[in-house]
Each structure stands twice: as structure tokens, then as C-alpha cells.
Design a protein around this motif. Structure first.
Motif, PDB file in Angstrom:
ATOM      1  N   ALA A 145       7.053   4.382   8.451  1.00 26.35           N
ATOM      2  CA  ALA A 145       5.740   4.959   8.143  1.00 26.35           C
ATOM      3  C   ALA A 145       5.055   4.232   6.997  1.00 26.35           C
ATOM      4  CB  ALA A 145       5.877   6.443   7.802  1.00 26.35           C
ATOM      5  N   ALA A 146       5.808   3.438   6.224  1.00 22.82           N
ATOM      6  CA  ALA A 146       5.201   2.696   5.118  1.00 22.82           C
ATOM      7  C   ALA A 146       4.124   1.734   5.613  1.00 22.82           C
ATOM      8  CB  ALA A 146       6.274   1.930   4.350  1.00 22.82           C
ATOM      9  N   TRP A 147       4.218   1.308   6.867  1.00 20.53           N
ATOM     10  CA  TRP A 147       3.210   0.382   7.411  1.00 20.53           C
ATOM     11  C   TRP A 147       1.831   1.029   7.466  1.00 20.53           C
ATOM     12  CZ3 TRP A 147       4.016  -4.746   8.604  1.00 20.53           C
ATOM     13  CH2 TRP A 147       5.345  -5.191   8.572  1.00 20.53           C
ATOM     14  N   THR A 148       1.775   2.357   7.477  1.00 24.01           N
ATOM     15  CA  THR A 148       0.487   3.061   7.491  1.00 24.01           C
ATOM     16  C   THR A 148       0.042   3.446   6.090  1.00 24.01           C
ATOM     17  OG1 THR A 148       1.426   5.302   7.654  1.00 24.01           O
ATOM     18  CG2 THR A 148       1.144   4.066   9.708  1.00 24.01           C
ATOM     19  N   GLY A 149       0.861   3.140   5.077  1.00 19.52           N
ATOM     20  CA  GLY A 149       0.638   3.656   3.734  1.00 19.52           C
ATOM     21  C   GLY A 149      -0.462   2.947   2.963  1.00 19.52           C
ATOM     22  N   ARG A 150      -1.172   3.731   2.156  1.00 21.69           N
ATOM     23  CA  ARG A 150      -2.143   3.227   1.187  1.00 21.69           C
ATOM     24  C   ARG A 150      -1.927   4.017  -0.089  1.00 21.69           C
ATOM     25  NH1 ARG A 150      -2.315   0.384   4.897  1.00 21.69           N
ATOM     26  NH2 ARG A 150      -4.092  -0.497   6.033  1.00 21.69           N
ATOM     27  N   VAL A 151      -1.731   3.334  -1.208  1.00 19.24           N
ATOM     28  CA  VAL A 151      -1.482   4.035  -2.460  1.00 19.24           C
ATOM     29  C   VAL A 151      -2.668   3.893  -3.401  1.00 19.24           C
ATOM     30  CG1 VAL A 151       1.023   3.731  -2.267  1.00 19.24           C
ATOM     31  CG2 VAL A 151      -0.332   2.070  -3.558  1.00 19.24           C
ATOM     32  N   ASP A 152      -2.805   4.857  -4.289  1.00 22.05           N
ATOM     33  CA  ASP A 152      -3.895   4.886  -5.252  1.00 22.05           C
ATOM     34  C   ASP A 152      -3.294   4.997  -6.655  1.00 22.05           C
ATOM     35  OD1 ASP A 152      -6.114   5.253  -6.804  1.00 22.05           O
ATOM     36  OD2 ASP A 152      -6.812   7.069  -5.814  1.00 22.05           O
ATOM     37  N   PRO A 153      -3.148   3.876  -7.380  1.00 23.09           N
ATOM     38  CA  PRO A 153      -2.541   3.941  -8.707  1.00 23.09           C
ATOM     39  C   PRO A 153      -3.362   4.740  -9.718  1.00 23.09           C
ATOM     40  CG  PRO A 153      -2.563   1.690  -7.868  1.00 23.09           C
ATOM     41  CD  PRO A 153      -3.435   2.496  -6.982  1.00 23.09           C
ATOM     42  N   GLU A 154      -4.635   4.970  -9.408  1.00 23.91           N
ATOM     43  CA  GLU A 154      -5.458   5.760 -10.315  1.00 23.91           C
ATOM     44  C   GLU A 154      -5.159   7.247 -10.198  1.00 23.91           C
ATOM     45  OE1 GLU A 154      -7.344   4.207 -12.536  1.00 23.91           O
ATOM     46  OE2 GLU A 154      -6.535   2.370 -11.634  1.00 23.91           O
ATOM     47  N   ARG A 155      -4.601   7.652  -9.081  1.00 25.53           N
ATOM     48  CA  ARG A 155      -4.334   9.069  -8.861  1.00 25.53           C
ATOM     49  C   ARG A 155      -3.077   9.214  -8.005  1.00 25.53           C
ATOM     50  NH1 ARG A 155      -8.774  13.666  -7.405  1.00 25.53           N
ATOM     51  NH2 ARG A 155      -7.373  15.235  -6.549  1.00 25.53           N
ATOM     52  N   PRO A 156      -1.920   8.931  -8.555  1.00 28.53           N
ATOM     53  CA  PRO A 156      -0.705   8.961  -7.737  1.00 28.53           C
ATOM     54  C   PRO A 156      -0.173  10.362  -7.461  1.00 28.53           C
ATOM     55  CG  PRO A 156      -0.151   8.426  -9.991  1.00 28.53           C
ATOM     56  CD  PRO A 156      -1.657   8.484  -9.923  1.00 28.53           C
ATOM     57  N   GLU A 157      -0.492  11.326  -8.309  1.00 26.19           N
ATOM     58  CA  GLU A 157       0.172  12.624  -8.222  1.00 26.19           C
ATOM     59  C   GLU A 157      -0.403  13.552  -7.160  1.00 26.19           C
ATOM     60  OE1 GLU A 157      -2.695  13.117 -11.772  1.00 26.19           O
ATOM     61  OE2 GLU A 157      -1.877  11.546 -10.481  1.00 26.19           O
ATOM     62  N   VAL A 158      -1.707  13.443  -6.873  1.00 20.94           N
ATOM     63  CA  VAL A 158      -2.353  14.284  -5.860  1.00 20.94           C
ATOM     64  C   VAL A 158      -3.345  13.416  -5.093  1.00 20.94           C
ATOM     65  CG1 VAL A 158      -3.760  16.326  -5.397  1.00 20.94           C
ATOM     66  CG2 VAL A 158      -2.165  16.337  -7.324  1.00 20.94           C
ATOM     67  N   PRO A 159      -3.220  13.306  -3.774  1.00 23.44           N
ATOM     68  CA  PRO A 159      -4.144  12.455  -3.022  1.00 23.44           C
ATOM     69  C   PRO A 159      -5.559  13.021  -3.031  1.00 23.44           C
ATOM     70  CG  PRO A 159      -2.803  13.760  -1.526  1.00 23.44           C
ATOM     71  CD  PRO A 159      -2.244  13.979  -2.899  1.00 23.44           C
TER      72      PRO A 159
END
Length: 309
Positions: A145-159
Motif C-alpha cells: 500500500a506504500a505505493w499509493t502513499g503521500r506524506v505531509d511533513p507539515e502535518r504528520p499527526e492528523v491528515p
């Protein structure tokens, strides 16, 4: 089946070891001579797992300790109670595709807390014990599922927006980013520590059985989906994590998973374990460093406070 090398005299901490790949990995490490700590949210389920492991490996050194990765206070208490060197830390536990957004006691989204921020804090808090063990390893369990992942370092705790499956994918990409960043830190500082990633393909576990389907379907739909997907059994699904943790040739910063194709054309689904390709985003050095810094900021757990430069 992968034969785990002799682990006599080594200590392994395995999170989520009451079921699935965690229990299988713990059992095979115990059978190879390791002292194994089952780090589990439910002590009752942990004791049941311990009894099953001892039936497979009579006389093995197996203990149960409570750990709720979704609660930073529990992570702190667990880490403070670990005495002596830790040779292996298997960050296996997690939750998948929770139907609706839930916030933990720390104000973190549940999947992110359980899959990323809890394991991150545990790893950093245990770094002194890991560095006290020669050739220690940390293995971070990721997912296809990591292939679909997008992360936000500005707001990691709550999407900013919640989707059960997309948030799950983001947590698994985040695990790879953290694994890779720790590997680079270890190399830069000359630590005798390897940080590696692994994923189990599509394996028949309680994690999978209790999940939602893409599009937000309810858990009751899973039996039908399981009949359609190329599920492999837990003994095979645990092998990427075991290889990453114990194979002498598994180098720092590498990523391990199954190499077989499924009937739907999916790659890395099942079968023989080998070093596999990770999503391109996982190799982004700047993104990994920013995400690590963000994890430090929201958890209040700092690498340099744990192990001064």
C-alpha cells in the motif's frame, strides 16, 4: 522456508506479536535461541501467543509486556522498562484502513499513531539499548500500500482529509522514509546498527481480515474479497521481516519482500523473499529528513536527546 540463523544470546522485541506475522516471527526467533519480548496491546492475547510459541519451542525464553503504540505514554513506559541490550527491534504492529477517523489520547490519527509515530518513538527511545548490542537491527514493516502513499511533513499527526486506505498507504510510506533516514544516520555516525524495511505481500492475518476494502467498504465484505485475492499464509508472509532481521547479507537501508506475481498482475504479492524495489518517494532523502523532524516535533522524542551526537 527461510531458516533463521542461530540467535542464542540475542534479545528481540517484536511488536504486535500476539497474532499474524508478528507471532510467527517471534516463534521462529525463539526457536532459534533468541530471548523474545512480545510487545502487545492485550496482555491476555499475549499470554495465549506465548503459550503457543512455547508449544512450538519448549524451553524458549519468551516474555509478554504490554505496549499500546497509539499511546505515547505507553511507549515511554515500555521503553523505560527494557533492561539491557536489544539486538532486534521488529516494528511489526499496526492497524489498517480504519473506517472512520479516530483521534488517540495524544490527538493523533489512529493509523498514523499506531503505524508510524508509536514505532518511531519506540525506536528512538530504545536506541541506547540497540547501540549497546553489537550488530543490532531495526526492521520497519511496510506494505504494498506504500505505493499509493503521500506524506505531509507539515502535518504528520492528523491528515488534512481522511480516507481509510489512502491514510494507511501514507503510513506505510512513512515507515519506509523513517527506516531509510535511520539507516543514513547510522552510516553517518558510524553506528553498528542496521535499519531495514520489509513488507509481507498479501498475507492472511487478522490485520487484513479486520480491514475495510478500497472505497470504504465495511469489514463484513472482507470474506468475499479474500477469496479473490492471492493470499499467502503467515509462515511465508513473515519471512521478509525475518530475513531483514537476521540474514547476514541484509545490508543497512535495504527493503525486503516477496517476489511473486499474483493472478491479478500485481507484483510483490507472495512467494520467495528477496530484496525488492520500494516506491520512488521512499528514496527521497530530503522528504525523509523532513518527516523525521516532524515526527520528533509532534512526539517530543528526539534522536539527539536519546543518543547525543
Amino acid at each position: 522456508m527461510y531458516s533463521v540463523p542461530d540467535q542464542t544470546g540475542r534479545t528481540a522485541v517484536v511488536t504486535g506479536a500476539n497474532s499474524g506475522t508478528g507471532k510467527e516471527a517471534a516463534a521462529r526467533l525463539a526457536a532459534a535461541g533468541a530471548r523474545v519480548v512480545l510487545a502487545v496491546r492485550s496482555s491476555e492475547k499475549g499470554e495465549a501467543a506465548r503459550a503457543e510459541i512455547l508449544s512450538r519451542a519448549p524451553g524458549a525464553a519468551v516474555e509478554v509486556r504490554r505496549l499500546d503504540l497509539a499511546d505515547q505514554a505507553s511507549v515511554r513506559a515500555f521503553a523505560e522498562g527494557v533492561d539491557g541490550p536489544v539486538d532486534l527491534l521488529l516494528n511489526n504492529a499496526g492497524v489498517m484502513a480504519v473506517p472512520e477517523q479516530h483521534l488517540t489520547v495524544d490527538g493523533f490519527e489512529l493509523q498514523t499513531a499506531s503505524n508510524v509515530l508509536g514505532p518511531f518513538a519506540l525506536t528512538v527511545r530504545l536506541l541506547p539499548q540497540l547501540l549497546a548490542a553489537p550488530g543490532a537491527r531495526v526492521v520497519w514493516m511496510s506494505s504494498t500500500a506504500a505505493w499509493t502513499g503521500r506524506v505531509d511533513p507539515e502535518r504528520p499527526e492528523v491528515p488534512r482529509r481522511y480516507s481509510p486506505t489512502l491514510v494507511y498507504g501514507a503510513t506505510k510510506l512513512a515507515d519506509q522514509l523513517l527506516a531509510n533516514h535511520l539507516a543514513r544516520v547510522a552510516d553517518t555516525r558510524g553506528w553498528d546498527l542496521r535499519s531495514l524495511g520489509a513488507h509481507p505481500g498479501i498475507t492472511r492475518t487478522e490485520l487484513f481480515a479486520n480491514s475495510t476494502v478500497p472505497g470504504g467498504g465495511a469489514p463484513r465484505e472482507m470474506p468475499r474479497l479474500q477469496r479473490l485475492l492471492p493470499l499467502q499464509e503467515v509462515d511465508t508472509g513473515a519471512e521478509p521481516m525475518l530475513v531483514a532481521a537476521t540474514d547476514p547479507g541484509a545490508a543497512n537501508g535495504t527493503y525486503w519482500g516477496p517476489t511473486g506475481w499474483g493472478p491479478t498482475g500485481l507484483l510483490q504479492v507472495r512467494g520467495r523473499t528477496a530484496r525488492v524495489r520500494a516506491p520512488r518517494a521512499a528514496a527521497d532523502v530530503d522528504l525523509a529528513a523532513r518527516y523525521w523532524a516532524a515526527a520528533e516535533r509532534v512526539t517530543g522524542v528526539s534522536l539527539d536527546a536519546s543518543v547525543p551526537a
